[in-house]
Motif scaffolding. Structure first.
Motif, mmCIF file in Angstrom:
data_model
loop_
_atom_site.group_PDB
_atom_site.id
_atom_site.type_symbol
_atom_site.label_atom_id
_atom_site.label_comp_id
_atom_site.label_asym_id
_atom_site.label_seq_id
_atom_site.Cartn_x
_atom_site.Cartn_y
_atom_site.Cartn_z
ATOM 1 N N MET A 100 -5.002 6.515 41.974
ATOM 2 C CA MET A 100 -3.981 7.333 41.351
ATOM 3 C C MET A 100 -2.924 7.638 42.405
ATOM 4 S SD MET A 100 -4.494 11.006 39.442
ATOM 5 C CE MET A 100 -5.179 11.887 40.814
ATOM 6 N N GLN A 148 -2.892 8.955 30.477
ATOM 7 C CA GLN A 148 -3.597 10.117 30.988
ATOM 8 C C GLN A 148 -2.661 11.329 31.027
ATOM 9 O OE1 GLN A 148 -5.003 8.314 34.721
ATOM 10 N NE2 GLN A 148 -7.064 8.512 33.877
ATOM 11 N N PHE A 191 -7.542 17.703 34.609
ATOM 12 C CA PHE A 191 -8.306 16.957 35.603
ATOM 13 C C PHE A 191 -9.793 16.986 35.289
ATOM 14 C CE2 PHE A 191 -4.463 18.467 37.572
ATOM 15 C CZ PHE A 191 -4.015 17.387 38.293
ATOM 16 N N LYS A 250 -13.761 14.766 39.217
ATOM 17 C CA LYS A 250 -13.364 13.976 40.388
ATOM 18 C C LYS A 250 -11.902 14.212 40.768
ATOM 19 C CE LYS A 250 -16.567 10.187 39.464
ATOM 20 N NZ LYS A 250 -16.671 8.746 39.214
ATOM 21 N N HIS A 257 -9.347 13.572 38.896
ATOM 22 C CA HIS A 257 -8.514 12.530 38.311
ATOM 23 C C HIS A 257 -7.971 13.031 36.982
ATOM 24 C CE1 HIS A 257 -11.064 9.318 40.576
ATOM 25 N NE2 HIS A 257 -10.176 9.888 41.363
ATOM 26 N N TYR A 258 -6.831 12.498 36.590
ATOM 27 C CA TYR A 258 -6.256 12.872 35.297
ATOM 28 C C TYR A 258 -7.217 12.513 34.165
ATOM 29 C CZ TYR A 258 -1.843 12.840 37.949
ATOM 30 O OH TYR A 258 -0.849 13.058 38.863
#
Length: 99
Positions: A1, A48, A53, A56, A58-59
């Motif tokens: 990302m 996304q 989030f 992790k 992440h989105y």
């Protein structure tokens, strides 16, 4: 990302599939929201939500996974609208590697 670049990309709808195939991701801002358009191991595509989030950091996905860019661009994800539907009012930004 990656992180969202500061400058708006000058990109046409016809150029978007080539851009995605080459760069694997792009940020899209539309209607006050920001989305990350990206591939999954160069096999599937997804949208996304950049405001949510997972564990992790992440989105979170806000679309289904689809195997082709053409399907991806027409996949409804925001109030029944697709990237193709939203393109004219959206701004796109490169996804750059953090320094």
């Amino acid at each position: 990302m990656g992180i969202k670049a500061d400058e708006v990309l000058d990109i046409s709808y016809d150029d978007l599939p080539v851009y995605l195939h080459t760069h694997h991701s792009v940020y899209m801002d539309v209607d006050g929201a920001s989305y990350y358009l990206t591939d999954v191991n160069d096999r599937y595509w997804r949208v996304q939500d950049t405001t949510k989030f997972n564990e992790k950091k992440h989105y979170v996905d806000c679309s289904e996974l689809v195997p082709t860019i053409s399907e991806f661009l027409e996949l409804p994800f925001k109030d029944g609208k697709s990237i193709k539907d939203l393109f004219e009012t959206a701004q796109f930004y490169a996804s750059v590697k953090p320094e």
